[in-house]
Structure formats: C-alpha cells, structure tokens
Scaffold this active site. Structure first.
Site, PDB file in Angstrom:
ATOM      1  N   SER A 183       2.995  33.978  16.463  1.00  0.00           N
ATOM      2  CA  SER A 183       3.555  35.211  17.016  1.00  0.00           C
ATOM      3  C   SER A 183       3.103  36.408  16.178  1.00  0.00           C
ATOM      4  O   SER A 183       1.922  36.565  15.927  1.00  0.00           O
ATOM      5  CB  SER A 183       5.083  35.097  17.104  1.00  0.00           C
ATOM      6  OG  SER A 183       5.629  36.177  17.819  1.00  0.00           O
ATOM      7  N   ASP A 222       1.267  42.567  19.806  1.00  0.00           N
ATOM      8  CA  ASP A 222       1.378  41.675  18.658  1.00  0.00           C
ATOM      9  C   ASP A 222       0.416  40.498  18.801  1.00  0.00           C
ATOM     10  O   ASP A 222      -0.378  40.426  19.736  1.00  0.00           O
ATOM     11  CB  ASP A 222       2.830  41.205  18.477  1.00  0.00           C
ATOM     12  CG  ASP A 222       3.295  40.248  19.557  1.00  0.00           C
ATOM     13  OD1 ASP A 222       2.740  40.290  20.671  1.00  0.00           O
ATOM     14  OD2 ASP A 222       4.223  39.475  19.292  1.00  0.00           O
ATOM     15  N   ASP A 280       0.518  37.397  19.673  1.00  0.00           N
ATOM     16  CA  ASP A 280       0.453  36.518  20.844  1.00  0.00           C
ATOM     17  C   ASP A 280       0.725  37.263  22.144  1.00  0.00           C
ATOM     18  O   ASP A 280       0.899  36.646  23.194  1.00  0.00           O
ATOM     19  CB  ASP A 280       1.383  35.319  20.700  1.00  0.00           C
ATOM     20  CG  ASP A 280       2.856  35.680  20.703  1.00  0.00           C
ATOM     21  OD1 ASP A 280       3.189  36.814  20.295  1.00  0.00           O
ATOM     22  OD2 ASP A 280       3.691  34.835  21.078  1.00  0.00           O
ATOM     23  N   ASP A 290       3.158  38.956  23.553  1.00  0.00           N
ATOM     24  CA  ASP A 290       4.394  39.027  24.333  1.00  0.00           C
ATOM     25  C   ASP A 290       5.196  40.281  24.017  1.00  0.00           C
ATOM     26  O   ASP A 290       6.254  40.508  24.607  1.00  0.00           O
ATOM     27  CB  ASP A 290       5.245  37.762  24.182  1.00  0.00           C
ATOM     28  CG  ASP A 290       5.643  37.452  22.740  1.00  0.00           C
ATOM     29  OD1 ASP A 290       5.385  38.280  21.845  1.00  0.00           O
ATOM     30  OD2 ASP A 290       6.207  36.367  22.511  1.00  0.00           O
TER      31      ASP A 290
END
Length: 505
Positions: free
Chosen positions: A128, A265, A267, A269
C-alpha cells in the site's frame, strides 16, 4: 538455529530468522502482521516466503469453508512483490483453489477483476502506501468488501495454529487484458467539455502505469510528476497524505499553471489533491465538495465518513439544506467499505484519501483512478469555477494533517485504552483542549474529543503500522488548532512508550 519443523503441517515459527537454514525451508510469520482488516509485515524481517505460502494455504482453507474455489491475485510494483505473490499462490493452489493471476496491478484493478472475471475472492499483494521493506495482502470474499476484524481473526488462527488443509483441484491461469478493461471501464464515455491541465503525481509507483493514460483519455492535459515506474522510489514514498508529496504537487501546480494536481499512493486506492492556487486540500474536505455536488444530483443522499474527517459533514449548511445524512464511522478501508455497503450510502469519504463511491457512481470499493475521473467531472459540471473557488465556498476550518507517533504494535491498543480513559476523565471534570470545553467524546474508533465550538481532536491506534494516529481541527484559527494539538499531545505523552511523530504541525 531453530529446530526444523515439517512445513507440510506444523504451525509457523513466530520468530523470523533470516539467513538461516530454516528460513529457506520452514514457514516463519510474526503474529503481529495480522491486523484489523489486512495483513502487513516487514519483509524479510517478519515473514519469509514459506510463511507466505502458509498464509495462502490458510486463506484457501478459509475460502473452501465458505464454498469458494476461485480467487483473483495480483501484486503492486515493487521488486519483491512478485516473489511474494508466487509464494502465496503456491499455498492457495495447495488448498485446492483455482487462481486467476492478473499480474502487476493497482488494488482497485484487482477489485475490478472480481467483477470483470466474475470471481468471488481477491488477494492483492501490496505494501500500500508503506515504504519499501513492507509487504502485505488485502483480501476479500464478498465483493466489493474486504476482510474485516472477524475474518482476519479467523484467518490468523487458521494460519498460526497450522490448521490449513491441503485439497485437490488447485490450478493456475494468467488472466490477460484486465488492465485494458479496467481503463476502458474508468474512462467510459467521459469526455471533458472544458480544458483542464492536471498535474499527475504517482511517486514512481504502480499508478504511473495507469493514471497519466486515464486522464489523457478523458481529455485532460497531463503534466506528469514522477510518473516513471521505479520501485526504488528515488524521490519519495508514494503517499498523497504525506506533506512531502503534497508540497511537491503544489510546486508543480505553481510551475505549470495547472488547474489542479492529483496524486496517488503505491497501490492506487487513494487520491490526494492540490488546487490551482497550490493549496493542499485534504481528502475529507474534497469529500465535502463532492458530497455537495452528489447531493444535488442524488437528492436525499446518505454518506459515511471516518472519524478522522472534518466536522463540516455535520455542520455544513449546504449539506443540511440538501437534506443529506452523514454518519461518522471507523477509520479503515474495510470498515468504511462495509458500512457504505450495509447502509446503502452513496459514498464514503476518508481523510487518508480513500473514497468509496457506490452505485450508480462506482462499485463501492476504493479506487483512486475513479476518484480522479470524478473530480475532473465535478469541475466539468462547474465550468465557471476553479478548484480553489469550490474550496473557498466551504466554511473555513483549520485542520492538521494525519500525524502518527510511534507506538509498538504489541502495546498500542492497551496504550489507547488508557488514553481514552484519561480523556473521558478530563471531560467528566469539565476539562478543555485548546481552551475550549470538552462537550463529548466519540469512541467508535479511539477517542474523538468534541469541543464546544465545533473543534475536535482525535487519537486512535493505526490498524496497519506500529503507530497511534492524531488529527485535530479548529473552526476558529491556526493558533487554536495548535493549542488543541498541544493539549491533546500532553495527554498522549503520559504514555512513555509513545515515540516521535512522523510529521507534526
């Protein structure tokens, strides 16, 4: 050297010992990596590849107990994520699961693939927004939701107690073409009717393979900012909640004369925003702007926001006049997704940059790319307004960034419980923060201390990292904001194990 165990059946070792014989043979998993709604470890200090295979076996066992046999898997753009995904896949296949691998992806692309491929489950290997050295898995069995605390506790027990059950029927297929289908779905028939110059910032992370192309397809003029894929992250960690990235986005807006900057960011999301004047608008305030617009398009709209978010969702006169209903809920992508789904809300907004746009706007999961399109469409619906105009139209508040002091994973929840008790005792005796009397404390997720003038201060435990989380807001002034933080921090400092902040006002 630890006593070797049989990797076929025994529980994983709780202590990870890199550069040892056992490290290359036996599952090793630090138990603290199982968190409220996903799993995260430092690699290889806290988990090894056989440990990831044990996680896959446990996840597959959990799936089969629910009658599920198919799962989408993917990985973010980091140099070690592919190896970790492959180890996870081995465990899933050993559990008798049919694996649909979509390759490197954004987390929301993996969620999209559940719908596109008609596969019920997902396992996304990603750190993440965490820096390199971290890894983890975001997983779910019921689209658009991901595992919550109950499912994570069940998975933890299956894995750590060695209760993963091998089964026949496991298989692997690489599902090609999902990236293209995902971008087609996002762009749809959207074509901007006004010119928009957009700084697109990806911090050299995974979103660089998606966001510039998507924005160009809907008609925006794209100013790329660190969009080249480079998993060493040579500029900074891709995290649009961090001031370092936001400041860089602001500088790029000023230098290019762009209408706004959108940042993503690691990843993809989450989405961060800087307006045309270089003002960094935190995602909760962007949420208020979007909520105003959605409430006009969808009368009686219901929203869910996390406890870190601005008080404007409750006090904004425009939202009140439009008859909206807003609920403050637990921070965390799984908590928020589930609450939006269960309550039938149109959208959920989280200060960290997660937006949960439900039908007819989105599918209910958090997707930074979808948010980017929606923000551009918002400006398209207001051709005479700039992003700064929409920001200035909100009642003014003074809000801190999210600040995270270190607190060990093994102690943070006990520390938080003591802090909540101290704050409740302070409120009971007529106490104040920043010179403003405490009028109540919301304890759905930590302690959000409400003040007499609408200001507030929050302390909670991070679900993903060894930290507490602190956010403050004042409707009056920057000076009062700092005073609220100073008083709240004084309470936090009564706990000796709490360390330094990652950033602070």
């Amino acid at each position: 050297m630890p006593e070797p165990v049989s990797p076929a059946s025994a529980a994983p070792l709780a202590t990870v010992t890199p550069n040892s014989w056992s490290f290359l043979r036996d599952p090793m998993i630090a138990p603290t990596g199982f968190r409220e709604y996903d799993a995260r470890w430092r690699y290889p200090q806290e988990i090894n590849l056989p440990g990831m295979s044990a996680l896959g076996l446990g996840l597959g066992t959990q799936m089969r107990a629910r009658g599920l046999a198919d799962i989408v898997v993917a990985n973010d753009y980091r140099d070690y994520s592919l190896a970790i995904k492959q180890a996870l896949v081995l465990g899933l296949m050993r559990a008798g699961v049919r694996v649909h691998d979509i390759g490197p992806a954004l987390s929301p692309m993996a969620y999209f693939a559940q719908f596109h491929l008609d596969v019920p489950a997902v396992a996304m290997v990603t750190a993440s927004h965490n820096p390199n050295g971290w890894t983890g898995v975001k997983m779910g069995f019921q689209r658009p939701m991901t595992h919550g605390p109950d499912e994570m506790a069940e998975l933890r027990d299956i894995v750590l107690q060695g209760r993963g059950e091998p089964a026949p029927g496991g298989s692997y297929v690489f599902a090609d073409g999902v990236r293209e289908a995902y971008l087609d779905d996002l762009a749809g028939d959207v074509r901007l009717s006004r010119p928009l110059k957009v700084v697109c910032a990806t911090g050299n992370g995974t979103a660089g393979a998606f966001a510039p192309e998507l924005l160009a397809r809907i008609g925006a003029e794209v100013v790329p900012l660190h969009c080249g894929l480079d998993y060493t992250f040579p500029n900074y960690n891709p995290n649009p909640e961090a001031l370092e990235m936001l400041h860089d986005m602001a500088a790029a807006v000023r230098a290019s004369g762009a209408d706004l900057a959108l940042g993503f960011d690691g990843d993809g999301d989450r989405c961060g925003l800087v307006d045309d004047e270089g003002e960094e608008i935190f995602a909760d305030k962007v949420g208020v702007i979007l909520a105003r617009d959605y409430a006009r398009l969808h009368p009686g709209a219901r929203f869910v926001v996390d406890v870190k978010s601005t008080g404007l969702f409750a006090s904004d006169p425009v939202l009140k006049d439009l008859g909206t209903t807003t609920e403050y809920w637990k921070t965390g992508h799984s908590h928020m997704k589930r609450r939006v789904f269960e309550t039938g809300a149109l959208a959920g907004f989280e200060k960290s940059g997660h937006y949960f746009l439900a039908p007819p706007v989105g599918r209910g999961y958090d997707c930074g790319m979808r948010v980017a399109v929606e923000i551009c469409r918002l400006l398209d619906r207001h051709p005479g307004a700039s992003m700064s105009d929409l920001r200035r139209a909100l009642p003014r508040t003074f809000t801190s960034p999210t600040m995270s002091p270190f607190c060990p994973d093994t102690e943070k929840y006990a520390v938080l419980a003591r802090l909540v008790a101290r704050l409740e005792a302070l409120a009971a005796t007529g106490g104040a923060l920043g010179g403003r009397k405490i009028t109540g404390i919301v304890t759905v997720n930590g302690a959000r201390v409400m003040l007499e003038n609408g200001g507030w201060g929050l302390v909670r435990a991070s679900s993903n990292t060894p930290n507490l989380v602190v956010v403050c807001e004042s409707p009056e002034s920057e000076a009062e904001l700092r005073a609220i933080f100073t008083d709240l921090d004084a309470v936090i400092r009564t706990e000796p194990v709490v360390g330094a902040y990652d950033q602070r006002i």
